[in-house]
Scaffold this motif. Structure first.
Motif, PDB file in Angstrom:
ATOM      1  N   ALA A  15      93.511  16.658  62.303  1.00  0.00           N
ATOM      2  CA  ALA A  15      93.758  17.371  63.556  1.00  0.00           C
ATOM      3  C   ALA A  15      94.533  18.664  63.318  1.00  0.00           C
ATOM      4  O   ALA A  15      94.401  19.619  64.074  1.00  0.00           O
ATOM      5  CB  ALA A  15      94.521  16.471  64.529  1.00  0.00           C
ATOM      6  N   LEU A  16      95.330  18.686  62.261  1.00  0.00           N
ATOM      7  CA  LEU A  16      96.101  19.879  61.935  1.00  0.00           C
ATOM      8  C   LEU A  16      95.310  20.891  61.113  1.00  0.00           C
ATOM      9  O   LEU A  16      95.839  21.928  60.733  1.00  0.00           O
ATOM     10  CB  LEU A  16      97.368  19.490  61.167  1.00  0.00           C
ATOM     11  CG  LEU A  16      98.419  18.745  61.976  1.00  0.00           C
ATOM     12  CD1 LEU A  16      99.573  18.310  61.081  1.00  0.00           C
ATOM     13  CD2 LEU A  16      98.933  19.619  63.100  1.00  0.00           C
ATOM     14  N   GLY A  17      94.041  20.580  60.811  1.00  0.00           N
ATOM     15  CA  GLY A  17      93.207  21.538  60.094  1.00  0.00           C
ATOM     16  C   GLY A  17      92.765  21.079  58.721  1.00  0.00           C
ATOM     17  O   GLY A  17      92.214  21.874  57.963  1.00  0.00           O
ATOM     18  N   GLY A  18      92.966  19.826  58.395  1.00  0.00           N
ATOM     19  CA  GLY A  18      92.535  19.306  57.097  1.00  0.00           C
ATOM     20  C   GLY A  18      91.046  18.988  57.096  1.00  0.00           C
ATOM     21  O   GLY A  18      90.348  19.151  58.093  1.00  0.00           O
ATOM     22  N   GLU A  19      90.554  18.531  55.944  1.00  0.00           N
ATOM     23  CA  GLU A  19      89.148  18.177  55.811  1.00  0.00           C
ATOM     24  C   GLU A  19      88.983  17.112  54.746  1.00  0.00           C
ATOM     25  O   GLU A  19      89.838  16.947  53.878  1.00  0.00           O
ATOM     26  CB  GLU A  19      88.305  19.402  55.460  1.00  0.00           C
ATOM     27  CG  GLU A  19      88.682  20.047  54.144  1.00  0.00           C
ATOM     28  CD  GLU A  19      87.968  21.369  53.908  1.00  0.00           C
ATOM     29  OE1 GLU A  19      87.401  21.921  54.857  1.00  0.00           O
ATOM     30  OE2 GLU A  19      87.989  21.825  52.759  1.00  0.00           O
ATOM     31  N   ILE A  20      87.874  16.377  54.835  1.00  0.00           N
ATOM     32  CA  ILE A  20      87.553  15.349  53.848  1.00  0.00           C
ATOM     33  C   ILE A  20      86.349  15.838  53.060  1.00  0.00           C
ATOM     34  O   ILE A  20      85.256  15.978  53.609  1.00  0.00           O
ATOM     35  CB  ILE A  20      87.244  13.997  54.515  1.00  0.00           C
ATOM     36  CG1 ILE A  20      88.461  13.481  55.271  1.00  0.00           C
ATOM     37  CG2 ILE A  20      86.801  12.984  53.461  1.00  0.00           C
ATOM     38  CD1 ILE A  20      88.228  12.194  56.028  1.00  0.00           C
ATOM     39  N   LYS A  21      86.562  16.101  51.776  1.00  0.00           N
ATOM     40  CA  LYS A  21      85.466  16.507  50.897  1.00  0.00           C
ATOM     41  C   LYS A  21      84.913  15.252  50.230  1.00  0.00           C
ATOM     42  O   LYS A  21      85.649  14.325  49.931  1.00  0.00           O
ATOM     43  CB  LYS A  21      85.953  17.510  49.862  1.00  0.00           C
ATOM     44  CG  LYS A  21      86.384  18.815  50.502  1.00  0.00           C
ATOM     45  CD  LYS A  21      86.720  19.857  49.489  1.00  0.00           C
ATOM     46  CE  LYS A  21      87.127  21.129  50.206  1.00  0.00           C
ATOM     47  NZ  LYS A  21      87.493  22.184  49.288  1.00  0.00           N
ATOM     48  N   TYR A  22      83.620  15.250  49.986  1.00  0.00           N
ATOM     49  CA  TYR A  22      82.963  14.048  49.476  1.00  0.00           C
ATOM     50  C   TYR A  22      81.991  14.394  48.361  1.00  0.00           C
ATOM     51  O   TYR A  22      81.597  15.545  48.198  1.00  0.00           O
ATOM     52  CB  TYR A  22      82.229  13.331  50.613  1.00  0.00           C
ATOM     53  CG  TYR A  22      81.170  14.175  51.277  1.00  0.00           C
ATOM     54  CD1 TYR A  22      79.850  14.122  50.858  1.00  0.00           C
ATOM     55  CD2 TYR A  22      81.486  15.030  52.323  1.00  0.00           C
ATOM     56  CE1 TYR A  22      78.881  14.896  51.459  1.00  0.00           C
ATOM     57  CE2 TYR A  22      80.529  15.810  52.930  1.00  0.00           C
ATOM     58  CZ  TYR A  22      79.224  15.740  52.498  1.00  0.00           C
ATOM     59  OH  TYR A  22      78.268  16.512  53.092  1.00  0.00           O
ATOM     60  N   ALA A  23      81.619  13.359  47.608  1.00  0.00           N
ATOM     61  CA  ALA A  23      80.601  13.483  46.565  1.00  0.00           C
ATOM     62  C   ALA A  23      79.561  12.399  46.803  1.00  0.00           C
ATOM     63  O   ALA A  23      79.911  11.252  47.090  1.00  0.00           O
ATOM     64  CB  ALA A  23      81.218  13.325  45.180  1.00  0.00           C
ATOM     65  N   ARG A  24      78.306  12.774  46.705  1.00  0.00           N
ATOM     66  CA  ARG A  24      77.223  11.815  46.927  1.00  0.00           C
ATOM     67  C   ARG A  24      76.703  11.282  45.594  1.00  0.00           C
ATOM     68  O   ARG A  24      76.702  11.977  44.592  1.00  0.00           O
ATOM     69  CB  ARG A  24      76.083  12.468  47.688  1.00  0.00           C
ATOM     70  CG  ARG A  24      76.460  12.845  49.100  1.00  0.00           C
ATOM     71  CD  ARG A  24      75.218  13.156  49.913  1.00  0.00           C
ATOM     72  NE  ARG A  24      75.552  13.581  51.251  1.00  0.00           N
ATOM     73  CZ  ARG A  24      75.749  12.758  52.274  1.00  0.00           C
ATOM     74  NH1 ARG A  24      75.671  11.467  52.089  1.00  0.00           N
ATOM     75  NH2 ARG A  24      76.040  13.224  53.466  1.00  0.00           N
ATOM     76  N   GLY A  25      76.229  10.043  45.645  1.00  0.00           N
ATOM     77  CA  GLY A  25      75.630   9.424  44.477  1.00  0.00           C
ATOM     78  C   GLY A  25      74.159   9.773  44.382  1.00  0.00           C
ATOM     79  O   GLY A  25      73.618  10.557  45.173  1.00  0.00           O
ATOM     80  N   GLY A  26      73.476   9.187  43.422  1.00  0.00           N
ATOM     81  CA  GLY A  26      72.056   9.444  43.215  1.00  0.00           C
ATOM     82  C   GLY A  26      71.190   8.971  44.362  1.00  0.00           C
ATOM     83  O   GLY A  26      70.116   9.519  44.613  1.00  0.00           O
ATOM     84  N   ASN A  27      71.653   7.958  45.098  1.00  0.00           N
ATOM     85  CA  ASN A  27      70.880   7.434  46.222  1.00  0.00           C
ATOM     86  C   ASN A  27      71.170   8.175  47.531  1.00  0.00           C
ATOM     87  O   ASN A  27      70.618   7.827  48.567  1.00  0.00           O
ATOM     88  CB  ASN A  27      71.155   5.945  46.400  1.00  0.00           C
ATOM     89  CG  ASN A  27      72.617   5.640  46.646  1.00  0.00           C
ATOM     90  OD1 ASN A  27      73.459   6.537  46.667  1.00  0.00           O
ATOM     91  ND2 ASN A  27      72.929   4.377  46.826  1.00  0.00           N
TER      92      ASN A  27
END
Length: 85
Positions: A15-27
């Protein structure tokens, strides 16, 4: 709605401006996540379990492959913190 302490903490940072970065697998599924604050620090409270619960409750959303951000519903559900009152 019941929200755990860890979910509350992650939602507050988003809510304060953060973010969730992610990595995807082969599927194509998300295999790892890291929550960043607006200052660029990594929040250790954001685990895959917390991420899945927030996503299932529709508190976070990713659009066009961008990092996950808080939704309007998530913003309404987060409680005010002492430094933000």
């Amino acid at each position: 709605m019941n929200i755990s302490k860890h979910e509350q903490r992650v939602l507050h940072e988003l809510a304060l401006g953060g973010e969730i970065k992610y990595a995807r697998g082969g599927n194509g599924k998300v295999r790892s996540v890291q929550c960043y604050t607006r200052d660029g620090f990594v929040l250790s409270a954001c685990t895959m379990d917390v991420f899945k619960r927030l996503k299932d409750k529709r508190f976070i959303k990713s659009t066009n492959g961008r990092p996950y951000r808080i939704t309007h519903l998530g913003n309404q559900s987060v409680r005010a913190q002492m430094n933000q009152r």
